[in-house]
Design an enzyme around this catalytic site. Sequence first.
Site, mmCIF file in Angstrom:
data_model
loop_
_atom_site.group_PDB
_atom_site.id
_atom_site.type_symbol
_atom_site.label_atom_id
_atom_site.label_comp_id
_atom_site.label_asym_id
_atom_site.label_seq_id
_atom_site.Cartn_x
_atom_site.Cartn_y
_atom_site.Cartn_z
ATOM 1 N N GLU A 1 0.811 -1.223 0.000
ATOM 2 C CA GLU A 1 0.000 0.000 0.000
ATOM 3 C C GLU A 1 0.842 1.270 0.000
ATOM 4 O O GLU A 1 0.523 2.223 -0.702
ATOM 5 C CB GLU A 1 -0.956 0.025 1.201
ATOM 6 N N ASN B 1 -9.041 8.554 -5.921
ATOM 7 C CA ASN B 1 -9.753 7.350 -6.359
ATOM 8 C C ASN B 1 -10.887 7.743 -7.304
ATOM 9 O O ASN B 1 -11.230 8.921 -7.417
ATOM 10 C CB ASN B 1 -10.302 6.597 -5.144
ATOM 11 N N ASP C 1 -13.963 7.617 -7.000
ATOM 12 C CA ASP C 1 -15.075 8.294 -6.328
ATOM 13 C C ASP C 1 -14.671 9.639 -5.731
ATOM 14 O O ASP C 1 -15.441 10.269 -5.012
ATOM 15 C CB ASP C 1 -15.683 7.398 -5.245
ATOM 16 N N SER D 1 -12.316 10.140 -3.532
ATOM 17 C CA SER D 1 -11.711 9.981 -2.207
ATOM 18 C C SER D 1 -10.202 9.781 -2.342
ATOM 19 O O SER D 1 -9.678 9.613 -3.444
ATOM 20 C CB SER D 1 -12.339 8.786 -1.473
ATOM 21 N N ASP E 1 -6.645 7.924 -0.068
ATOM 22 C CA ASP E 1 -6.216 6.962 0.943
ATOM 23 C C ASP E 1 -5.011 7.538 1.680
ATOM 24 O O ASP E 1 -4.155 8.174 1.066
ATOM 25 C CB ASP E 1 -5.870 5.629 0.290
ATOM 26 N N ASN F 1 -8.992 4.877 3.626
ATOM 27 C CA ASN F 1 -9.824 5.729 2.784
ATOM 28 C C ASN F 1 -10.562 6.804 3.573
ATOM 29 O O ASN F 1 -11.133 6.534 4.624
ATOM 30 C CB ASN F 1 -10.812 4.852 2.015
#
Length: 140
Positions: free
Chosen positions: A50, A62, A64, A66, A68, A75
């Site tokens: 990650e 992302n 949408d 959002s 991370d 998120n």
Amino acid sequence: MKAFIVLVALALAAPAFGRTMDRCSLAREMSDMGVPRDQLARWTCIADHESNYRTGVVGPENSDGSHDYGIFQINNLYWCQPDTGRFSYNECSLSCNALLTDDITNSVRCAQKILGQQGWSAWATWKYCDGSLPSIDSCF
């Protein structure tokens, strides 16, 4: 003189970038926080894939809208509140910036909550961490 000012500015900004851990330092810190030893190889694998063990990482946007955050790339739509004022369910009841610090306590506690609610597959990189993993025993 300009070079000196730039160096001072970089030195002051450095803490904002977080720290880079390694597999064993992460495993030991998580163990010290009470994370079960049989989970540590999975957690270190997730952190590796990650964030490359970096605590100060904010991922790209992302689909949408959002982002991370932190060593486990948590998120901001569901788990933490971004500074932007964007809506978040904020299930971990913390600022996303709290996931970017050298102290990984908030990241670990929030990640454990995610695991409890959604399982390991909550992380897209889980496919790399499912199955047999190298032992973390040499870290202790």
